[in-house]
Design an enzyme around this catalytic site. Sequence first.
Site, PDB file in Angstrom:
ATOM      1  N   ASP A   1       7.790  47.320  75.049  1.00 44.59           N
ATOM      2  CA  ASP A   1       7.629  47.717  73.636  1.00 44.59           C
ATOM      3  C   ASP A   1       8.030  49.171  73.411  1.00 44.59           C
ATOM      4  OD1 ASP A   1       4.991  45.658  72.171  1.00 44.59           O
ATOM      5  OD2 ASP A   1       6.899  45.161  73.091  1.00 44.59           O
TER       6      ASP A   1
ATOM      7  N   HIS B   1       8.818  43.130  72.327  1.00 42.16           N
ATOM      8  CA  HIS B   1       9.719  43.718  71.329  1.00 42.16           C
ATOM      9  C   HIS B   1      11.095  44.042  71.890  1.00 42.16           C
ATOM     10  CE1 HIS B   1       7.329  44.210  67.625  1.00 42.16           C
ATOM     11  NE2 HIS B   1       6.321  44.039  68.480  1.00 42.16           N
TER      12      HIS B   1
ATOM     13  N   ASP C   1      23.360  32.327  61.766  1.00 41.85           N
ATOM     14  CA  ASP C   1      24.588  33.088  61.573  1.00 41.85           C
ATOM     15  C   ASP C   1      25.121  33.623  62.902  1.00 41.85           C
ATOM     16  OD1 ASP C   1      25.215  36.351  60.090  1.00 41.85           O
ATOM     17  OD2 ASP C   1      26.614  34.719  60.595  1.00 41.85           O
TER      18      ASP C   1
ATOM     19  N   ASP D   1      27.999  34.199  64.131  1.00 42.87           N
ATOM     20  CA  ASP D   1      29.075  35.195  64.237  1.00 42.87           C
ATOM     21  C   ASP D   1      28.682  36.516  63.579  1.00 42.87           C
ATOM     22  OD1 ASP D   1      31.210  33.744  61.612  1.00 42.87           O
ATOM     23  OD2 ASP D   1      29.138  34.472  61.629  1.00 42.87           O
TER      24      ASP D   1
ATOM     25  N   SER E   1      28.045  37.436  60.669  1.00 42.12           N
ATOM     26  CA  SER E   1      28.838  37.853  59.510  1.00 42.12           C
ATOM     27  C   SER E   1      27.964  38.225  58.327  1.00 42.12           C
ATOM     28  CB  SER E   1      29.777  36.718  59.103  1.00 42.12           C
ATOM     29  OG  SER E   1      28.986  35.592  58.732  1.00 42.12           O
TER      30      SER E   1
ATOM     31  N   GLU F   1      24.462  24.793  55.320  1.00 46.61           N
ATOM     32  CA  GLU F   1      23.505  25.265  56.334  1.00 46.61           C
ATOM     33  C   GLU F   1      22.203  25.676  55.667  1.00 46.61           C
ATOM     34  OE1 GLU F   1      26.034  28.300  57.783  1.00 46.61           O
ATOM     35  OE2 GLU F   1      26.408  27.286  59.673  1.00 46.61           O
TER      36      GLU F   1
ATOM     37  N   ASN G   1      29.890  34.815  44.813  1.00 44.35           N
ATOM     38  CA  ASN G   1      31.326  34.794  44.511  1.00 44.35           C
ATOM     39  C   ASN G   1      31.931  33.400  44.599  1.00 44.35           C
ATOM     40  OD1 ASN G   1      30.691  35.008  47.140  1.00 44.35           O
ATOM     41  ND2 ASN G   1      31.962  36.792  47.568  1.00 44.35           N
TER      42      ASN G   1
END
Lengths: 154, 591
Positions: free
Chosen positions: B200, B233, B516, B518, B520, B527, B558
């Site tokens: 930790d 951690h 996720d 990759d 990105s 998904e 978008n």
Amino acid sequence: EIAVAEFHKKIKEAFEVFDHESNNTVDVREIGTIIRSLGCCPSEGELHDLIAEIEEEEPTGYIRFEKFLPVMTEILLERRYRPIPEDVLLRAFEVLDTAKHGFLTKDELIKYMTEEGEPFSQEEMEEMLSAAIDPESNSINYKDYISMMVIDEN
Amino acid sequence: MGCNTSSTRIKNSQTSLRAVLIIQNWYRGYKARLKARQQYALTIFQSIEYADEQDQIQLCNFFSFMLENYTHIRKEEIELSQLTESKQDMRDKQDYIHLIDVPDSYQGPRLQFPLTCADIDLLLEAFKGKQILHARYVLEVLFETQKLLKQMPNFTQIQTSPSKEVTVCGDLHGKLDDLFLIFYKNGLPSGSNPYVFNGDFVDRGRNSIEVLMILCVSFLVYPNDLHLNRGNHEDYMMNLRYGFTKEILHKYKVHGKKILQTLEELYTWLPIGTIIDNEILVVHGGISETTDLNLLHRVERNKMKSVLMPPKEINKDCNNDSKPSKVGVTISAHGRIKASGCPSEHLPKHEWEQVVTIFSASNYYEEDSNRGAYVKLCSGANPRFFQYQVTDATCFQPLHQRVSTMENSAIKILRERMISRKTDLIHAFQHQDRRKSGKLPVSQWAFCMESILGLHLPWRSLSSNLATIDENGNIEYMSSFRNIHIEKPIKEANSALVEILYRYRSDLEIIFNAIDTDHSGLISMEEFRTMWKLFSSHYNLHIDDSQVNKIANIMDLNRDGSIDFTEFLKAFYVVHKYEAMIKPEATNLGT
């Protein structure tokens, strides 16, 4: 009685917060804090007697909940060790302020608190001074001090 | 005349004695109430942290559930990427690092490989001066560290002697000042001053990367005398939730992602624990009844990517008992060394006589919440414990102010917890409130709070901080929700959905990140829908499908069929009416 059941729960809550090992015991040095957190204000002498009452036959340094609960319940039921009202506190300061200045000097305060009554330890004295003393005048304006404490508690 | 004066004098001194007693009595009562408030605040912090850990166990279960039911290609991709990574790894990393240029204008510390103790000093000085180490050096250090860690066994060994004690430190959690304090009090690591850092190192504090760099560099200089054990951690998923990931992306805008990827694997090579003099076991998560050292020695530790997502098999005959079972059992004694010395009947294989817990991050929850500690060990002698606390000398406030600060912080976190379960709480209150008066007696209110929030707290004592109380001592239960609300970024979402998204936002962030692969920052609509269905069924959430579809469509800003989930989740935060808005980054506890 419902009142008693409520007291029991309240006492249990206050106790558990200091039960660091979760085994229904607290360090005897925290008992004063617990009792006071429940709204009571015993003097040091009275506290000493109470601890003698709830300690084990052979003191272990720990207080068990089973012994604490009945004693504390009775204290709450009898409304013992009531806290000091604000006006009484103010008058107490005024009594010590023999010259009626409206303030006490740092030295006066130290003398009273550490030499009389149930004297403060050095730690207690330093703590009180850190919040109460105005560093510029080296004195305590007790009226303002009391008001500040009252606000902080509410 | 003489008699009168003396009797006046006696009367005066009696009066002044009474006055002194009154003031002393009042002050002691006041001080005790302050101490109690401080302890209540601490209890709140601890309870919430514990509840968080339980949530993680649930998340962990969800991942298992998800991987079993998630039939999309992604699943195979996840497993595949975990396998192929290591081969390309080394070559890729080396190339990448050498492509990074350190500009002449860089004012920070410049490390020279192979590292020497001069580099340790250099780093310490630089970090004291609040400088940031260049990404090039960060990556190089991590790369070299991992190379060396790979050669270490699951449990490293230390032998002590009267002239060579070993110092064991616990959780640091990114608190650089605490590390400085330890080195100041106890000396820098060296051949004659060995250290064990028991996990930790990162998350929660603001200087996790600096702490980690100092530890790694020290390790590279003194690999046999600076031991680093893996904590829960040291885990890329925990970092997502508890702040380290954010810290890196903030400090290293260009190379942050690369650093995170490198860390992901480095963590898996950290040893599980250290054995001192063949007598003392130092391990982060503690031990349980089923701990079997013999098994743990053989385990392939690097297969454990994350506490939250344990692999199906680390080792054919291993009963998977190291990291996952420890999540709920992580021991941290805040400021106090808890030494329970009793022979343990239920650990027959190894007779553990004593368990000691060390925690090294002072002021962990809040300014003045606790002290930190370390322990010095040497064979044949009793362990010596040292405590300390970092204090910001410029603002040494009086006790009542420090208590106020801590109390306010704790109450705020608690209220945020309440609002994240507002709907359930109100149902419970109204169920008890037969007469629909809007009020409840304290005991019923306390009962609801405890059962819905799942936190064992002194509710009666806290009630005045959380709600309005009438003259009869009854609680006006709706008053708790008056000055606080969750900011609703999307008008179309109903409040129940908003509440759920707020409550689970940390979990969702982790889940989305896991999907996720990759990195990105985007996942596809498909998904999202699939994951959401699984999530809501596993967590028993009653959310209308149409609601969720609406949300998904809105998030696809978008119109390209993908969702930027980080932006989406950031939008859910709590607004405290009389304060500046509290964004999730600001609260370290990641509730």
